[in-house]
Design an enzyme around this catalytic site. Structure first.
Site, short mmCIF file in Angstrom:
data_model
loop_
_atom_site.label_atom_id
_atom_site.label_comp_id
_atom_site.label_asym_id
_atom_site.label_seq_id
_atom_site.Cartn_x
_atom_site.Cartn_y
_atom_site.Cartn_z
N ASP A 112 0.72 -1.11 -0.03
CA ASP A 112 0.02 0.12 -0.05
C ASP A 112 0.88 1.15 -0.12
OD1 ASP A 112 -2.86 -1.27 0.19
OD2 ASP A 112 -1.80 -1.93 2.19
N GLU A 131 0.60 -12.63 5.01
CA GLU A 131 1.62 -12.24 4.19
C GLU A 131 3.18 -11.84 5.14
OE1 GLU A 131 -1.19 -9.23 1.22
OE2 GLU A 131 -0.04 -8.44 2.90
C1 5RP Z 1 -3.25 -7.25 0.95
C2 5RP Z 1 -1.81 -6.21 1.01
C3 5RP Z 1 -1.83 -5.62 -0.59
O1 5RP Z 1 -0.51 -6.18 -1.03
C4 5RP Z 1 -1.73 -4.22 -0.57
O2 5RP Z 1 -3.17 -3.90 -0.14
C5 5RP Z 1 -1.73 -3.83 -2.20
O3 5RP Z 1 -2.87 -4.13 -2.92
P1 5RP Z 1 -3.12 -3.82 -4.46
O4 5RP Z 1 -1.76 -4.55 -5.19
O5 5RP Z 1 -4.52 -4.44 -4.60
O6 5RP Z 1 -2.84 -2.34 -4.62
O7 5RP Z 1 -1.08 -5.79 1.56
O8 5RP Z 1 -3.25 -7.42 2.44
#
Ligand code: 5RP
Length: 248
Positions: A112, A131
């Site tokens: 994010d 993760e």
């Molecule tokens: C999920 C995460 C994602 O990696 C993060 O939210 C980025 O998501 P996106 O690739 O859809 O922008 O940490 O828990």
């Protein structure tokens, strides 16, 4: 006008059209580009028995789709969420339990936010704990993200914290005492059966110190700062192409 002159003008117009298309790549196109770049990055290192750690989210999904094209060159994957496991299986990629897989060569995941130390905020998709576990078990964490995720200081994106449900109010009070504004993510349960507090307005001076401090609150499962174990390399999608960024 002379034919050669016209041909030159046509080439210039074509060049500018290409430039315009490149300059206006959508976020989805950037995500696809970094998904493919991650496959190209790991491909030379894959062997028949390789098991790859795979993250969660729309960027990770682009990676999974690109990975499916070379699924006969490695053994399988460990998924960081039920959604990722389903997508991998849908492509015919074997999904292993992390306990069977041991140490992984690569973990590929989105973020994010990232800073130039490749410390991340993750958990927008509520998969932060798994993760972080899969990242911890991997020799190399390859982060894939479009350049909208690049920040000078972490914390504009609200920091997700996974919490045991009965500890929600207690943890929220502790976070307020630390200067944050926790907001309960209504209607969301993680794959582990827990809830998420999204912490707004948190001043992140030391990402490693805050990661450890938040994790020390009783009832916190983990928080979305990936600073103690940052990414090793970032493949960042930009309108000039995918850039490979190493931690400062
Ligand atoms: C999920 C995460 C994602 O990696 C993060 O939210 C980025 O998501 P996106 O690739 O859809 O922008 O940490 O828990």
């Amino acid at each position: 006008m002379h034919a050669t002159g016209l041909a030159i003008i046509a080439i210039i117009i074509q060049f500018n059209l290409k430039r315009t298309k490149k300059d206006t790549m959508t976020q989805d196109e950037l995500k696809q580009a970094v998904g493919q770049a991650a496959v190209d990055y790991i491909k030379p290192h894959l062997e028949d028995d390789s098991i790859i750690g795979v993250g969660t989210g729309s960027t990770a999904n682009c990676f999974i789709d690109a990975l499916a094209e070379i699924k006969h060159t490695f053994d399988g994957a460990v998924a960081s969420s039920d959604a990722t496991a389903e997508r991998l299986k849908g492509h015919g990629i074997t999904v292993y339990d992390l306990n069977e897989a041991g140490t992984l060569e690569f973990y590929i995941d989105g973020a994010d936010e990232t800073n130039d130390h490749l410390q991340l905020i993750k958990g927008g998709g509520a998969a932060l704990t798994r993760e972080k576990i899969v990242a911890a078990c991997s020799k190399q964490f390859v982060c894939i993200a479009d350049d909208s995720k690049w920040v000078n200081i972490l914390g504009t994106f609200p920091l997700p914290v996974e919490v045991i449900p009965m500890a929600r109010s207690y943890v929220a009070r502790e976070i307020v005492a630390l200067g944050g504004d926790p907001v309960y993510r209504q209607g969301v349960l993680t794959d582990n059966g827990n809830v998420i507090l999204d912490v707004h307005n948190m001043k992140i001076e030391s990402a490693t110190a805050l990661e450890e401090r938040l994790n020390a609150i009783v009832g916190v499962v983990t928080n979305g700062l990936f600073a103690c174990r940052p990414a090793d390399v970032l493949l960042m999608g930009t309108s000039e192409g995918v850039k490979t960024v190493k931690a400062k």
